[in-house]
Design a protein around this motif. Sequence first.
Motif, PDB file in Angstrom:
ATOM      1  N   ALA A   1      -1.037   1.771  -5.862  1.00 26.33           N
ATOM      2  CA  ALA A   1      -0.379   1.534  -4.617  1.00 26.33           C
ATOM      3  C   ALA A   1       0.678   2.544  -4.258  1.00 26.33           C
ATOM      4  O   ALA A   1       0.705   2.678  -2.991  1.00 26.33           O
ATOM      5  CB  ALA A   1       0.111  -0.299  -4.665  1.00 26.33           C
ATOM      6  N   GLY A   2       1.586   2.534  -5.034  1.00 24.99           N
ATOM      7  CA  GLY A   2       2.796   3.627  -4.576  1.00 24.99           C
ATOM      8  C   GLY A   2       2.330   4.661  -4.476  1.00 24.99           C
ATOM      9  O   GLY A   2       2.773   5.340  -3.315  1.00 24.99           O
ATOM     10  N   VAL A   3       1.583   5.504  -5.230  1.00 27.61           N
ATOM     11  CA  VAL A   3       1.232   6.728  -5.065  1.00 27.61           C
ATOM     12  C   VAL A   3       0.336   7.088  -3.717  1.00 27.61           C
ATOM     13  O   VAL A   3       0.479   8.063  -3.039  1.00 27.61           O
ATOM     14  CB  VAL A   3       0.711   7.523  -6.115  1.00 27.61           C
ATOM     15  CG1 VAL A   3      -0.801   7.121  -6.627  1.00 27.61           C
ATOM     16  CG2 VAL A   3       0.592   8.899  -6.144  1.00 27.61           C
ATOM     17  N   VAL A   4      -0.713   5.982  -3.453  1.00 27.21           N
ATOM     18  CA  VAL A   4      -1.257   6.237  -2.314  1.00 27.21           C
ATOM     19  C   VAL A   4      -0.603   6.273  -1.067  1.00 27.21           C
ATOM     20  O   VAL A   4      -0.997   6.820   0.034  1.00 27.21           O
ATOM     21  CB  VAL A   4      -2.743   5.568  -2.329  1.00 27.21           C
ATOM     22  CG1 VAL A   4      -3.760   5.663  -3.422  1.00 27.21           C
ATOM     23  CG2 VAL A   4      -2.478   4.038  -2.183  1.00 27.21           C
ATOM     24  N   HIS A   5       0.429   5.319  -1.006  1.00 23.65           N
ATOM     25  CA  HIS A   5       1.182   5.134   0.029  1.00 23.65           C
ATOM     26  C   HIS A   5       1.984   6.364   0.255  1.00 23.65           C
ATOM     27  O   HIS A   5       2.234   6.861   1.406  1.00 23.65           O
ATOM     28  CB  HIS A   5       2.065   4.202   0.070  1.00 23.65           C
ATOM     29  CG  HIS A   5       1.638   2.583   0.325  1.00 23.65           C
ATOM     30  ND1 HIS A   5       0.529   2.037  -0.290  1.00 23.65           N
ATOM     31  CD2 HIS A   5       1.573   1.956   1.586  1.00 23.65           C
ATOM     32  CE1 HIS A   5       0.230   0.927   0.304  1.00 23.65           C
ATOM     33  NE2 HIS A   5       0.661   0.877   1.422  1.00 23.65           N
ATOM     34  N   ALA A   6       2.522   7.050  -0.891  1.00 21.59           N
ATOM     35  CA  ALA A   6       3.536   8.189  -0.845  1.00 21.59           C
ATOM     36  C   ALA A   6       2.382   9.456  -0.126  1.00 21.59           C
ATOM     37  O   ALA A   6       2.989  10.212   0.491  1.00 21.59           O
ATOM     38  CB  ALA A   6       3.968   8.483  -2.216  1.00 21.59           C
ATOM     39  N   VAL A   7       1.269   9.623  -0.964  1.00 21.75           N
ATOM     40  CA  VAL A   7       0.671  10.797  -0.375  1.00 21.75           C
ATOM     41  C   VAL A   7       0.076  10.344   1.064  1.00 21.75           C
ATOM     42  O   VAL A   7       0.067  11.555   1.866  1.00 21.75           O
ATOM     43  CB  VAL A   7      -0.645  10.839  -1.483  1.00 21.75           C
ATOM     44  CG1 VAL A   7      -1.605  11.762  -0.859  1.00 21.75           C
ATOM     45  CG2 VAL A   7      -0.208  11.453  -2.712  1.00 21.75           C
TER      46      VAL A   7
ATOM     47  N   VAL B   1      12.564   0.223   4.125  1.00 16.82           N
ATOM     48  CA  VAL B   1      12.507  -0.928   5.180  1.00 16.82           C
ATOM     49  C   VAL B   1      11.270  -1.742   4.752  1.00 16.82           C
ATOM     50  O   VAL B   1      10.240  -1.341   4.222  1.00 16.82           O
ATOM     51  CB  VAL B   1      12.384  -0.337   6.401  1.00 16.82           C
ATOM     52  CG1 VAL B   1      11.876  -1.327   7.455  1.00 16.82           C
ATOM     53  CG2 VAL B   1      13.402   0.388   6.728  1.00 16.82           C
ATOM     54  N   GLU B   2      11.483  -3.096   4.767  1.00 19.95           N
ATOM     55  CA  GLU B   2      10.428  -3.926   4.234  1.00 19.95           C
ATOM     56  C   GLU B   2       9.286  -3.923   4.941  1.00 19.95           C
ATOM     57  O   GLU B   2       8.137  -3.907   4.219  1.00 19.95           O
ATOM     58  CB  GLU B   2      11.093  -5.456   4.407  1.00 19.95           C
ATOM     59  CG  GLU B   2      12.177  -6.029   3.711  1.00 19.95           C
ATOM     60  CD  GLU B   2      11.658  -6.246   2.150  1.00 19.95           C
ATOM     61  OE1 GLU B   2      10.506  -6.317   1.865  1.00 19.95           O
ATOM     62  OE2 GLU B   2      12.676  -6.315   1.379  1.00 19.95           O
ATOM     63  N   GLU B   3       9.197  -3.506   6.147  1.00 16.09           N
ATOM     64  CA  GLU B   3       7.765  -3.421   6.683  1.00 16.09           C
ATOM     65  C   GLU B   3       6.706  -2.360   6.320  1.00 16.09           C
ATOM     66  O   GLU B   3       5.716  -2.466   6.346  1.00 16.09           O
ATOM     67  CB  GLU B   3       7.884  -2.884   8.214  1.00 16.09           C
ATOM     68  CG  GLU B   3       8.666  -4.041   9.157  1.00 16.09           C
ATOM     69  CD  GLU B   3       8.872  -3.596  10.632  1.00 16.09           C
ATOM     70  OE1 GLU B   3       8.708  -4.283  11.461  1.00 16.09           O
ATOM     71  OE2 GLU B   3       9.334  -2.514  10.781  1.00 16.09           O
ATOM     72  N   SER B   4       7.516  -1.343   5.615  1.00 18.84           N
ATOM     73  CA  SER B   4       6.636  -0.510   4.793  1.00 18.84           C
ATOM     74  C   SER B   4       5.760  -0.720   3.548  1.00 18.84           C
ATOM     75  O   SER B   4       4.963  -0.334   3.154  1.00 18.84           O
ATOM     76  CB  SER B   4       7.621   0.640   4.310  1.00 18.84           C
ATOM     77  OG  SER B   4       8.308   0.464   3.102  1.00 18.84           O
ATOM     78  N   GLY B   5       6.214  -1.849   2.924  1.00 15.78           N
ATOM     79  CA  GLY B   5       5.744  -2.705   1.989  1.00 15.78           C
ATOM     80  C   GLY B   5       6.330  -1.957   0.462  1.00 15.78           C
ATOM     81  O   GLY B   5       5.782  -2.727  -0.491  1.00 15.78           O
ATOM     82  N   MET B   6       7.034  -1.104   0.643  1.00 17.50           N
ATOM     83  CA  MET B   6       7.384  -0.177  -0.620  1.00 17.50           C
ATOM     84  C   MET B   6       8.659  -1.399  -1.251  1.00 17.50           C
ATOM     85  O   MET B   6       8.614  -1.328  -2.602  1.00 17.50           O
ATOM     86  CB  MET B   6       8.081   1.064  -0.245  1.00 17.50           C
ATOM     87  CG  MET B   6       6.781   2.171   0.194  1.00 17.50           C
ATOM     88  SD  MET B   6       5.302   2.254  -0.664  1.00 17.50           S
ATOM     89  CE  MET B   6       5.871   3.363  -1.854  1.00 17.50           C
TER      90      MET B   6
END
Length: 540
Positions: A307-313, A402-407
Amino acid sequence: MHTHDVFNQVPDIVPFDNSRNPALIEGLHREGAGWAEQEVRDLGALAGGAMAQEWGVLANQYPPVLHTHDRFGNRVDEVEFHPYWHELMNVAVAQGLHGSPWADDRPGAHAARAAKFYTWGVVDAGHMCPISMTYAVIPALRHNPELSARYEPLLTSREYDFGLREPSTKSGLIAGMSMTEKQGGSDVRANTTTATPQSDGTYRIVGHKWFTSAPMSDMFLTLAQAPGGLSCFLLPRVLPDGSRNPLRLQRLKDKLGNKSNASSEIEYENATGWLVGAEGAGVKTIIEMVNMTRLDCVIGSATGMRAGVVHAVHHARHRKAFGKNLIDQPAMRNVLADLVIESDAATTVMMRLAGATDRASSDPAEAALRRIALAVTKYWVCKRAPAHAAEALECLGGNGYVEESGMPRLYREAPLMSIWEGSGNVAALDALRAMGRQPETVEAFFDEVNLARGANRYLDEAIDRIGKELTDFADIEYRARRVIELMALVLQGAQLVRHGHAAIADAFCGSRFGGDWGIAFGTLPVGVDTEAILERAYLS
């Protein structure tokens, strides 16, 4: 007044297909569960959709609430969840994530369940806790054939039936665990809860449990001191006569993450329990349960990494800085590629462990490999998850904070997997204990990694280093983390060399074993095929 235009902001990643993951689908087929691919694909589309993503967000924004008494003063000991919690649970149960392998004799049933658990877990980690515990309870419950025959069909039922009723009257059950106490923690042998045998074959359970997650489960396995020593017991929340078993919820824990899930302290006030396994064999009875939940800790950590890496990419492909898209900046490419490598390594070894779980009951070598590989992998993959989440968050800069990002939610969830079912030292020392008491586990480990010999010189040298480390047992407990870390990395490297993408395997071995790698993510050596690696995290 018009003051500015909004531009250079990254489009929402939702909707996305969370099954679009080469390492996962390749592993699914490799471990004999290709028959489940369409189910995984369908679940991936649901998991990445706006509806399911909203369920996860709101279930965490509005965490569970404990009601110890009703408005009339009657003791009720109930936890109220946001309605979307029940939607999440309903999907997980309908998909069989809580127990399908125990009722499915197809080859690869555990691997199929692992892939689906991984795919759905991106929506919300909290509700996966009771799902995981239900999965893990079943092999322990089989130590009492009568209880197993009565409850296993309900524990594997694909109907989610929430509510306080006698278990045999429900269409499906969820199970929990209630093991640790405030004075013991991971040292469950220090438990002081007592179990007194009764004339009808039940036991009276008295004591306090420091951590009991999902306290609205239908039943719990717990440990208590019986006359014959530490023993395992089944405690339903509602007894066969329809009365409440006195499991008193004292408070809910205010946790770092895992907010959607209720974790509680429980008092047993002469509660009724049924013995599972023999008196004095409590730890032996729950060991298979521990193996199952450790597998899910690895899956959960791998899920978070993906989840982290697909959001970052995704962010880097759409955000410009200093005249270029972030993903085209060399320093960022190094970071992102390193994150992809770590994620692929975790996913690949996760599927190998799930496959070993499928084969362990009929193959002693696979059982021995699972014993040692689960411990070393649980230590390392779960230890890497928080650092991975932090780096992925940083790729989004301030927007990621920021919370809205989900991160931030992803980051807060990450440490839990390393703590649950034995923190880092417990897992590392358990791996040493396995090697000392079951020498066949060492043989199985080397048999597995030696299958990759000759394909990468750095990996070969690392395998040799493990052999040297294990010939010298002086100060072995002091060196435990270093030894187990190397074993975990070698196991990952061997899987990637044999089954992974060539660019991933070369970069993993060259960085993790070749000496040309720093401490932080983003310190890969020059010459890595970053384009081929980054494509592994593209969702479109």
